[in-house]
Design a protein around this motif. Structure first.
Motif, PDB file in Angstrom:
ATOM      1  N   LEU A  74      29.293  41.354  11.439  1.00 56.52           N
ATOM      2  CA  LEU A  74      28.193  40.776  11.318  1.00 56.52           C
ATOM      3  C   LEU A  74      28.049  39.590  12.190  1.00 56.52           C
ATOM      4  O   LEU A  74      27.021  39.261  12.536  1.00 56.52           O
ATOM      5  CB  LEU A  74      27.722  40.499   9.725  1.00 56.52           C
ATOM      6  N   ALA A  75      29.127  39.067  12.262  1.00 53.74           N
ATOM      7  CA  ALA A  75      29.213  37.704  13.070  1.00 53.74           C
ATOM      8  C   ALA A  75      28.864  38.279  14.450  1.00 53.74           C
ATOM      9  O   ALA A  75      28.440  37.287  15.545  1.00 53.74           O
ATOM     10  CB  ALA A  75      30.599  37.073  12.918  1.00 53.74           C
ATOM     11  N   GLU A  76      29.143  39.447  14.962  1.00 51.28           N
ATOM     12  CA  GLU A  76      28.953  39.806  16.247  1.00 51.28           C
ATOM     13  C   GLU A  76      27.389  39.860  16.577  1.00 51.28           C
ATOM     14  O   GLU A  76      26.908  39.623  17.710  1.00 51.28           O
ATOM     15  CB  GLU A  76      29.560  41.066  16.605  1.00 51.28           C
ATOM     16  N   GLN A  77      26.780  40.817  15.652  1.00 54.75           N
ATOM     17  CA  GLN A  77      25.423  40.882  15.622  1.00 54.75           C
ATOM     18  C   GLN A  77      25.248  41.201  14.331  1.00 54.75           C
ATOM     19  O   GLN A  77      25.850  42.110  13.532  1.00 54.75           O
ATOM     20  CB  GLN A  77      25.183  41.715  16.767  1.00 54.75           C
ATOM     21  N   PRO A  78      23.661  41.213  13.731  1.00 55.11           N
ATOM     22  CA  PRO A  78      23.346  41.613  12.521  1.00 55.11           C
ATOM     23  C   PRO A  78      23.215  43.356  12.675  1.00 55.11           C
ATOM     24  O   PRO A  78      23.007  43.838  13.515  1.00 55.11           O
ATOM     25  CB  PRO A  78      21.706  41.339  12.588  1.00 55.11           C
ATOM     26  N   ARG A  79      23.670  43.987  11.632  1.00 54.60           N
ATOM     27  CA  ARG A  79      23.842  45.271  11.453  1.00 54.60           C
ATOM     28  C   ARG A  79      23.527  45.664   9.961  1.00 54.60           C
ATOM     29  O   ARG A  79      23.569  45.177   9.095  1.00 54.60           O
ATOM     30  CB  ARG A  79      25.314  45.680  11.711  1.00 54.60           C
ATOM     31  N   GLU A 132      25.145  51.647  10.568  1.00 51.81           N
ATOM     32  CA  GLU A 132      25.631  51.046  11.611  1.00 51.81           C
ATOM     33  C   GLU A 132      27.209  50.681  11.563  1.00 51.81           C
ATOM     34  O   GLU A 132      28.197  50.741  11.925  1.00 51.81           O
ATOM     35  CB  GLU A 132      24.867  49.889  12.087  1.00 51.81           C
TER      36      GLU A 132
END
Length: 75
Positions: free
Chosen positions: A32-37, A41
Motif C-alpha cells: 500500500l505504501a507503493e500505491q493505493p490498492r 489487486e
C-alpha cells in the motif's frame, strides 16, 4: 502430508497459509505504501511476486485490510 519439520531454516513448514497475520499485515502495508490498492489487486500482486507460491484467499486479505483500517494504519 500436513507439513514437515526441518528444511533450510529448521522450522516447520505447513502447506496452506504462508504468513502469520502480523507478517501479512506488514507485507500489505508495504504494498500500500507503493500505491493505493484494492484487496483483489493485493491478491494478484502477492501471487505474482511470489512466483505463484503464495496466493492468499479473500478470506485472509480482507480481514487483514479491515484490521489495518480499524487501527488507523491504512485507509
Amino acid at each position: 502430508m500436513r507439513g514437515f519439520k526441518g528444511g533450510m531454516f529448521g522450522g516447520e513448514f505447513r502447506m496452506g497459509r504462508k504468513f502469520a497475520a502480523g507478517d501479512l499485515q506488514l507485507v500489505i502495508l508495504a504494498l500500500l505504501a507503493e500505491q493505493p490498492r484494492h484487496g483483489y489487486e493485493l491478491i494478484k500482486i502477492l501471487e505474482e511476486r511470489s512466483g505463484g507460491f503464495y496466493v492468499p484467499s479473500p478470506g485472509v486479505i480482507y480481514p487483514a485490510l479491515t484490521y489495518l483500517e480499524e487501527t488507523g494504519l491504512a485507509e
